[in-house]
Design an enzyme around this catalytic site. Structure first.
Site, short mmCIF file in Angstrom:
data_model
loop_
_atom_site.label_atom_id
_atom_site.label_comp_id
_atom_site.label_asym_id
_atom_site.label_seq_id
_atom_site.Cartn_x
_atom_site.Cartn_y
_atom_site.Cartn_z
N ARG A 1 -21.55 9.26 23.55
CA ARG A 1 -20.58 9.89 24.41
C ARG A 1 -19.31 10.29 23.72
O ARG A 1 -18.14 10.28 23.71
CB ARG A 1 -20.39 9.30 25.82
CG ARG A 1 -20.83 8.80 26.41
CD ARG A 1 -21.49 9.97 27.13
NE ARG A 1 -20.45 10.33 27.78
CZ ARG A 1 -19.52 10.13 29.11
NH1 ARG A 1 -20.20 8.54 29.11
NH2 ARG A 1 -18.07 10.84 29.13
N ASP A 2 -19.71 9.82 21.69
CA ASP A 2 -18.19 10.29 20.85
C ASP A 2 -18.68 9.92 19.87
O ASP A 2 -17.90 10.13 18.51
CB ASP A 2 -17.00 8.51 20.95
CG ASP A 2 -15.79 9.24 20.09
OD1 ASP A 2 -15.38 10.25 20.84
OD2 ASP A 2 -14.93 8.02 19.99
N LEU A 3 -19.42 11.13 19.68
CA LEU A 3 -20.55 12.15 18.40
C LEU A 3 -18.95 12.96 17.83
O LEU A 3 -18.04 14.07 18.47
CB LEU A 3 -21.25 12.60 18.70
CG LEU A 3 -22.17 11.79 19.24
CD1 LEU A 3 -23.97 12.50 19.20
CD2 LEU A 3 -22.66 11.03 17.71
N ASN B 1 -17.16 9.74 12.99
CA ASN B 1 -18.05 8.45 14.01
C ASN B 1 -19.32 8.70 12.68
O ASN B 1 -20.67 7.99 13.61
CB ASN B 1 -18.75 8.26 14.85
CG ASN B 1 -16.69 7.57 15.59
OD1 ASN B 1 -16.16 7.05 14.71
ND2 ASN B 1 -17.09 8.16 17.08
#
Length: 164
Positions: A6-8, A12
């Protein structure tokens, strides 16, 4: 594994000194299915960094978080190849995103994707960026694409005494 990141985004994604990809920052991760379950748990909350957030997350309805990660992976690739994000947010308020959706509706390839890819990668990227999440490929289908099957990968030698 039943987890959507949910936060690629590039920040990251880390590489070890052996060239292995490590995904970091699971602060927004969501369990969409436990090992013994068959049904996917839909998500209702938008999270992540705006350029990588899929368009369905801006709607007031549940969505499958797996397809949000597929969308983000395609945006990460474009950002890495182009040196910039294709749009600020995947909403009709963003002129670049509107241009993308208009090109797709007309059956054209978006200029930025066309400029940084070849025919086989262009096709899978456009499918990963389908504005209808159910029409996006899943992870297995993406990995089986002709383009990714033809990608040559370096095989780093590992030091057996060190964790990978």
């Amino acid at each position: 594994m039943g987890i959507a990141h949910r936060d690629l985004k590039p920040e990251n994604l880390l590489l070890t000194n052996y060239g292995r990809l490590k995904i970091s920052d699971f602060g927004h991760a969501e369990c969409f299915r436990l090992a013994w379950e068959d049904q996917v748990h839909m998500s209702t909350r938008r999270c992540g960094s705006a350029p990588y957030v899929s368009p369905e997350q801006y709607l007031a309805q549940p969505f499958d978080p797996r397809y949000a990660d597929i969308w983000a992976a395609a945006i990460v690739y474009i950002a890495m190849r182009a040196g910039r994000n294709p749009w600020k947010s995947a909403t009709v308020k963003d002129e670049c995103f509107r241009d993308y959706t208009e090109d797709c509706e007309a059956g054209s390839q978006y200029f930025l994707i066309k400029d940084i890819t070849h025919e086989r990668s262009c096709a899978i990227l456009h499918s990963m960026l389908n504005v209808t999440p159910a029409h996006r490929p899943g992870v297995a289908e993406t990995l089986r694409s002709q383009w990714l099957q033809e990608v040559c990968c370096c095989q780093a030698t590992t030091n057996p005494g060190l964790p990978g």
